[in-house]
Design a protein around this motif. Structure first.
Motif, short mmCIF file in Angstrom:
data_model
loop_
_atom_site.label_atom_id
_atom_site.label_comp_id
_atom_site.label_asym_id
_atom_site.label_seq_id
_atom_site.Cartn_x
_atom_site.Cartn_y
_atom_site.Cartn_z
N GLY A 11 0.77 -1.22 0.00
CA GLY A 11 0.00 0.00 0.00
C GLY A 11 0.80 1.28 0.00
O GLY A 11 0.24 2.36 0.10
N LYS A 12 2.11 1.17 -0.14
CA LYS A 12 2.95 2.36 -0.06
C LYS A 12 3.26 2.90 -1.45
O LYS A 12 3.54 2.15 -2.38
CB LYS A 12 4.29 2.03 0.63
CG LYS A 12 4.16 1.47 2.03
CD LYS A 12 3.78 2.54 3.03
CE LYS A 12 3.85 2.02 4.45
NZ LYS A 12 3.50 3.02 5.44
N ASP A 13 3.21 4.24 -1.57
CA ASP A 13 3.74 4.87 -2.77
C ASP A 13 5.26 4.82 -2.74
O ASP A 13 5.88 4.78 -1.67
CB ASP A 13 3.31 6.34 -2.85
CG ASP A 13 1.83 6.50 -3.12
OD1 ASP A 13 1.20 5.54 -3.60
OD2 ASP A 13 1.30 7.60 -2.84
N LEU A 14 5.86 4.82 -3.90
CA LEU A 14 7.32 4.91 -4.02
C LEU A 14 7.65 6.28 -4.57
O LEU A 14 7.22 6.64 -5.67
CB LEU A 14 7.85 3.81 -4.94
CG LEU A 14 9.35 3.82 -5.21
CD1 LEU A 14 10.16 3.77 -3.93
CD2 LEU A 14 9.74 2.66 -6.12
N ILE A 15 8.38 7.07 -3.79
CA ILE A 15 8.67 8.46 -4.13
C ILE A 15 10.17 8.61 -4.35
O ILE A 15 10.96 8.30 -3.47
CB ILE A 15 8.21 9.41 -3.01
CG1 ILE A 15 6.70 9.25 -2.77
CG2 ILE A 15 8.56 10.85 -3.34
CD1 ILE A 15 6.21 9.88 -1.47
N LEU A 16 10.53 9.06 -5.55
CA LEU A 16 11.95 9.26 -5.90
C LEU A 16 12.20 10.76 -6.07
O LEU A 16 11.62 11.40 -6.94
CB LEU A 16 12.30 8.53 -7.19
CG LEU A 16 13.71 8.75 -7.74
CD1 LEU A 16 14.76 8.19 -6.79
CD2 LEU A 16 13.86 8.11 -9.13
N ILE A 17 13.06 11.31 -5.21
CA ILE A 17 13.46 12.71 -5.32
C ILE A 17 14.71 12.77 -6.17
O ILE A 17 15.72 12.14 -5.84
CB ILE A 17 13.68 13.32 -3.93
CG1 ILE A 17 12.37 13.27 -3.13
CG2 ILE A 17 14.19 14.75 -4.04
CD1 ILE A 17 12.50 13.70 -1.68
N LEU A 18 14.65 13.52 -7.27
CA LEU A 18 15.63 13.39 -8.34
C LEU A 18 16.31 14.71 -8.66
O LEU A 18 15.65 15.71 -8.94
CB LEU A 18 14.91 12.85 -9.59
CG LEU A 18 15.70 12.70 -10.89
CD1 LEU A 18 16.85 11.71 -10.73
CD2 LEU A 18 14.75 12.22 -12.00
N ARG A 19 17.64 14.70 -8.59
CA ARG A 19 18.43 15.79 -9.17
C ARG A 19 19.62 15.17 -9.89
O ARG A 19 20.50 14.57 -9.27
CB ARG A 19 18.94 16.77 -8.11
CG ARG A 19 19.68 17.95 -8.78
CD ARG A 19 20.36 18.90 -7.84
NE ARG A 19 21.07 19.90 -8.65
CZ ARG A 19 22.05 20.68 -8.19
NH1 ARG A 19 22.44 20.59 -6.94
NH2 ARG A 19 22.64 21.53 -9.00
N SER A 20 19.65 15.32 -11.21
CA SER A 20 20.69 14.68 -12.02
C SER A 20 20.83 15.40 -13.35
O SER A 20 19.83 15.83 -13.93
CB SER A 20 20.34 13.21 -12.27
OG SER A 20 21.19 12.63 -13.24
#
Length: 332
Positions: A113-122
């Motif tokens: 039930g969890k969202d997967l959150i990717l914080i991205l700086r590239s």
């Protein structure tokens, strides 16, 4: 000494085993509150604590404190607190398989039930590991896969983002053309250069033999064919990631992929939140959400950390990939 919690004024006393002890000022209690056993508790939102940490502690302790501070920021965001949050913060290096392995290590055990959150700086990198990271995130999510872009996520990082159910952006967000580079030059520059030479040869026919001789010596036809295939491959990867999401823009998937891979003339072109919404639709691109501001706060902290590390750790740089911080020296 055991830490004393709470606050006290100069007129208050503290009791220990029923015996009254001398009163402690609030300033002294504040100092005690910041001691955990023999270890100082650092508040990395304060510049002086950040610098103090870098000067006094070894790299292992620094990394733990950095992770602790990021976890604190995440826990303060309602939209992220109960979900899986990982980072790909590496503004100085291209995306490689190493990044894919670190992301996979951090998310390989999905939580129901969890969202997967990717914080991205590239700045981007190789399209193959970027595609792989996106597919890993899709495979390991149990809710939605959300990408947060507080700053730049260019080229291959944009490709990675296309696999997300939602892309959270704001005023400082940048996506970019998915324009693979070889030896530092955009692949699409080769056919454009040939078109320019053909134009000049047609305009100045007396120079055509000179252009022909130059091209016969300077160009490898096999390489030109390979460059075309690389561009087509980038478009294929984009279509594979786009085809699984709900199409809120009403545009064919092939047209959306082409927009990112062949439309823009400059590799550094800024695709801001307005352009991204126009291309992908508002169901995908979310503007100024709480996740965007969380990502902005984390990236701002890591930017400050990188400067402090550079100044106090002999020119070292940082990355934060998955849920681990790394320090490194750039090779000359």
């Amino acid at each position: 000494m055991k830490a004393v919690t709470g606050s006290a004024t100069e007129n208050e006393s503290v009791k220990n085993d029923g015996k009254e002890l001398p009163s402690l000022t609030s300033a002294v209690l504040s100092d005690i509150d910041r001691i955990e056993g023999s270890k100082k508790i650092y508040d990395l939102s304060l510049a002086e604590d950040l610098i103090d940490l870098l000067k006094k502690e070894d790299n292992s302790r620094v990394k733990k404190e950095v992770s602790r501070h990021i976890e604190k920021l995440i826990s303060a965001c309602d939209e992220a607190r109960d979900h899986k949050v990982v980072l790909l913060y590496d503004p100085n290096n291209s995306i490689t398989r190493w990044h894919a392995e670190r992301i996979y290590k951090a998310i390989q055990e999905p939580v129901d039930g969890k969202d997967l959150i990717l914080i991205l700086r590239s700045p981007g990198g190789n399209v193959e590991p970027a595609f792989l990271i996106s597919k890993i995130c899709i495979r390991c999510k149990n809710g939605k896969f959300k990408v947060v872009v507080p700053a730049e996520a260019k080229s291959a990082a944009t490709l990675l983002s296309l696999g997300a159910d939602e892309i959270h952006m704001g005023g400082m967000s940048e996506l970019g053309p998915i324009d693979p580079q070889i030896d530092g030059l955009p692949v699409l520059s080769i056919p454009h250069a040939l078109e320019k030479i053909a134009y000049l040869a047609n305009k100045y026919p007396k120079s055509s033999s000179m252009f022909a001789e130059y091209l016969s010596k300077a160009l490898n036809l096999k390489i030109i064919g390979y460059y075309d295939r690389v561009t087509e491959s980038a478009a294929q990867y984009a279509q594979l990631l786009l085809r699984r999401k709900k199409d809120s823009s009403g545009k064919p998937i092939a047209d959306i992929a082409a927009k990112f891979t062949t439309h823009y003339k400059d590799h550094r072109f800024v695709i801001d939140v307005d352009d991204a919404k126009d291309i992908l639709g508002e169901d995908v691109v979310k503007e100024n959400s709480s996740l965007y501001f969380l990502g902005a706060n984390i990236v701002s902290f890591l930017n400050s950390l990188e400067l402090a590390v550079f100044l106090h750790k002999n020119g070292m740089k940082i990355s934060y990939v998955g849920n681990e911080c790394e320090f490194y020296l750039e090779e000359n």
